[in-house]
Design an enzyme around this catalytic site. Structure first.
Site, mmCIF file in Angstrom:
data_model
loop_
_atom_site.group_PDB
_atom_site.id
_atom_site.type_symbol
_atom_site.label_atom_id
_atom_site.label_comp_id
_atom_site.label_asym_id
_atom_site.label_seq_id
_atom_site.Cartn_x
_atom_site.Cartn_y
_atom_site.Cartn_z
ATOM 1 N N ASP A 30 2.140 -15.984 16.833
ATOM 2 C CA ASP A 30 1.550 -17.241 17.669
ATOM 3 C C ASP A 30 2.138 -16.820 19.291
ATOM 4 O OD1 ASP A 30 1.137 -19.862 18.537
ATOM 5 O OD2 ASP A 30 3.013 -20.809 17.961
ATOM 6 N N HIS A 62 -5.590 -12.426 23.180
ATOM 7 C CA HIS A 62 -5.815 -12.311 21.956
ATOM 8 C C HIS A 62 -6.110 -10.765 22.038
ATOM 9 C CE1 HIS A 62 -6.178 -16.379 20.703
ATOM 10 N NE2 HIS A 62 -7.201 -16.583 21.232
ATOM 11 N N LEU A 76 1.617 0.973 2.317
ATOM 12 C CA LEU A 76 1.901 -0.298 2.886
ATOM 13 C C LEU A 76 0.419 -1.085 2.499
ATOM 14 C CD1 LEU A 76 3.117 -2.470 4.712
ATOM 15 C CD2 LEU A 76 1.779 -1.643 6.630
#
Length: 259
Positions: free
Chosen positions: A38, A55, A149
């Site tokens: 956020d 962004h 991962l």
């Protein structure tokens, strides 16, 4: 495209390899970290720049955090990239985000393969463009054997909607275990079943879950950072991991020390 049975087998083999590769992890580390990324828009606005610039800066933070999570031997990392409610944002911003997702996949898939990272997307796909859906399918296939991962990006994601869809596919009249429902939930979100979230991090100063992984976060430790996502660094992730390692986790009465 492979038949569905072969795709399922590929996913099961990759999940098994991932579990095998994670067998000796530090027990003080969370197995599954989720992050609500956020603050991109506010970060840009505070600098007098358009929200889209935030962004773009946020995408660079994703790379930093993913690479550091791999170095820290975090097994699973789920990032909240675009919620189902985000469709109500201005069309220009939504278009920029969708274009950014496509560019991210094109740029990061080779890096994921190089660094043994598996990438999957969780959420709805029917509202995404055909071009983005093809990019997702190609990315998931190319990285399916990664064991270092498991990175999941939540795109067009709503936890409540997923729970409703999963419930609709549960056999009626028969008791259903939590494990069975978790598998149904994963299938509804187009993603493999993973361990529950151990640590949830939210950046940007807000302190709410925002319809993210509600089922999986039932016993997650929550860490809220005032840092805007574009500024979130390796040190911030380490600080959250350190806080997690110092907590005593309680599961309905039983207490479990992390570190």
């Amino acid at each position: 495209m492979k038949p569905s049975a072969e795709r399922v087998q590929d996913a099961e083999e990759a999940s098994g390899a991932l579990r095998a590769g994670l067998g000796t992890l530090d027990p003080s580390l969370p197995r599954h970290v989720a992050i609500i990324m956020d603050g991109n828009g506010r970060w840009a606005t505070n600098r007098g720049r358009p929200r889209t610039a935030g962004h773009l800066a946020g995408a660079k933070a994703v790379r930093r955090v993913v690479e550091h999570a791999r170095r820290r031997s975090i097994g699973h990392l789920t990032l909240y990239a675009f919620s189902s409610d985000n469709w109500t944002r201005p069309p220009e911003e939504v278009g920029t985000l969708m274009s950014l997702f496509r560019r991210y996949l094109a740029a990061e898939v080779p890096r994921c393969v190089e660094h043994d990272i598996r990438l999957t997307i969780v959420g709805r796909r029917d509202r995404l463009s055909a071009q983005l859906r093809r990019a997702i399918t190609a990315a998931e296939h190319a990285t399916r054997k990664g064991t270092a991962l498991h990175l999941r990006l939540a795109i067009d994601y709503s936890s409540r909607d997923l729970i409703i869809r999963a419930a609709a596919h549960v056999p009626q009249g028969a008791p259903v275990s939590r494990e069975e429902f978790s598998r149904a939930l994963a299938a509804a979100g187009h993603a493999p079943d993973l361990p529950d979230v151990d640590l949830l991090i939210r950046t940007g100063g807000e302190q709410r879950l925002s319809d993210f992984l509600l089922w999986e976060c039932a016993y997650a430790e929550l860490v809220f950072s005032r840092r805007m996502w574009p500024e979130f660094s390796e040190h911030d992730l380490d600080a959250a991991l350190q806080e997690f390692s110092g907590r005593e986790r309680r599961f309905g009465g039983a207490t479990q020390a992390v570190g």
